[in-house]
Design a protein around this motif. Structure first.
Motif, PDB file in Angstrom:
ATOM      1  N   GLY A 111       0.768  -1.137  -0.069  1.00  0.00           N
ATOM      2  CA  GLY A 111       0.032   0.087  -0.103  1.00  0.00           C
ATOM      3  C   GLY A 111       0.868   1.286   0.010  1.00  0.00           C
ATOM      4  N   LEU A 112       1.867   1.234   0.851  1.00  0.00           N
ATOM      5  CA  LEU A 112       2.802   2.492   0.843  1.00  0.00           C
ATOM      6  C   LEU A 112       3.455   2.607  -0.555  1.00  0.00           C
ATOM      7  N   LEU A 113       4.235   1.425  -1.120  1.00  0.00           N
ATOM      8  CA  LEU A 113       4.515   1.642  -2.385  1.00  0.00           C
ATOM      9  C   LEU A 113       3.587   2.026  -3.498  1.00  0.00           C
ATOM     10  N   PHE A 114       2.372   1.925  -3.445  1.00  0.00           N
ATOM     11  CA  PHE A 114       1.503   2.394  -4.386  1.00  0.00           C
ATOM     12  C   PHE A 114       1.131   3.775  -4.077  1.00  0.00           C
ATOM     13  N   CYS A 115       1.458   4.249  -2.762  1.00  0.00           N
ATOM     14  CA  CYS A 115       1.033   5.749  -2.528  1.00  0.00           C
ATOM     15  C   CYS A 115       2.116   6.572  -3.030  1.00  0.00           C
ATOM     16  N   ILE A 116       3.128   6.010  -3.621  1.00  0.00           N
ATOM     17  CA  ILE A 116       4.229   6.748  -4.089  1.00  0.00           C
ATOM     18  C   ILE A 116       3.921   7.585  -5.456  1.00  0.00           C
ATOM     19  N   PHE A 163      -5.406   3.037  -4.696  1.00  0.00           N
ATOM     20  CA  PHE A 163      -5.182   1.503  -4.536  1.00  0.00           C
ATOM     21  C   PHE A 163      -4.440   1.381  -3.288  1.00  0.00           C
ATOM     22  N   GLY A 164      -3.607   2.217  -3.095  1.00  0.00           N
ATOM     23  CA  GLY A 164      -2.676   2.220  -1.845  1.00  0.00           C
ATOM     24  C   GLY A 164      -3.601   2.232  -0.615  1.00  0.00           C
ATOM     25  N   LEU A 165      -4.596   3.204  -0.614  1.00  0.00           N
ATOM     26  CA  LEU A 165      -5.446   3.246   0.521  1.00  0.00           C
ATOM     27  C   LEU A 165      -6.318   1.952   0.963  1.00  0.00           C
ATOM     28  N   GLN A 166      -6.894   1.493  -0.168  1.00  0.00           N
ATOM     29  CA  GLN A 166      -7.646   0.164  -0.085  1.00  0.00           C
ATOM     30  C   GLN A 166      -6.421  -0.913   0.708  1.00  0.00           C
ATOM     31  N   LEU A 167      -5.184  -0.988   0.031  1.00  0.00           N
ATOM     32  CA  LEU A 167      -4.431  -1.965   0.594  1.00  0.00           C
ATOM     33  C   LEU A 167      -4.164  -1.713   1.991  1.00  0.00           C
TER      34      LEU A 167
END
Length: 122
Positions: A25-30, A37-41
């Motif tokens: 999720g943190l990687l998606f938030c980059i 999608f990062g927030l959902q993870l």
């Protein structure tokens, strides 16, 4: 009983599942595009830390165009594999009587992972 179930869940792999969801999720938030999608993870990570006694419910905006569109995009990107993994582990856990509560939690996570947008916890 929920407290004991949650502690056992954490000790028997729930912490690793939550850590995996949090890292991805943190990687998606980059990227800006990956933030939803990062927030959902991260929602998965929070849920997988304390699943016993937590219900997944539809939020007020779950039938909106944005939630439906993001859920379709979520499935098209291949995130249905998360649901398949949780169903697999849920079936494995349900083989024994002691593992049935853990299997039920995996099935809850599988349902959440099919359409995470527009869901809340209570």
């Amino acid at each position: 009983m929920k407290f004991i179930g949650n502690i056992l869940w954490l000790l028997l792999g729930g912490f690793l599942v939550a850590a995996g969801y949090l890292i991805v999720g943190l990687l998606f938030c980059i990227t800006i595009i990956g933030i939803p999608f990062g927030l959902q993870l991260m929602k998965f990570a929070i849920f997988s830390l304390w699943p016993f006694g937590t219900e997944v419910k539809d939020s007020a905006d779950s039938s909106g165009c944005l939630s439906i569109g993001m859920n379709v995009l979520w499935l098209l990107m291949g995130w249905w594999e998360i649901a398949a993994v949780h169903v697999f582990f849920g079936i494995i856990c349900c083989v024994t009587v002691i593992g049935i509560p853990f299997g039920v939690q995996h099935f809850k996570m599988a349902i959440l992972s099919l359409a995470p947008f527009g869901k809340t916890f209570s």
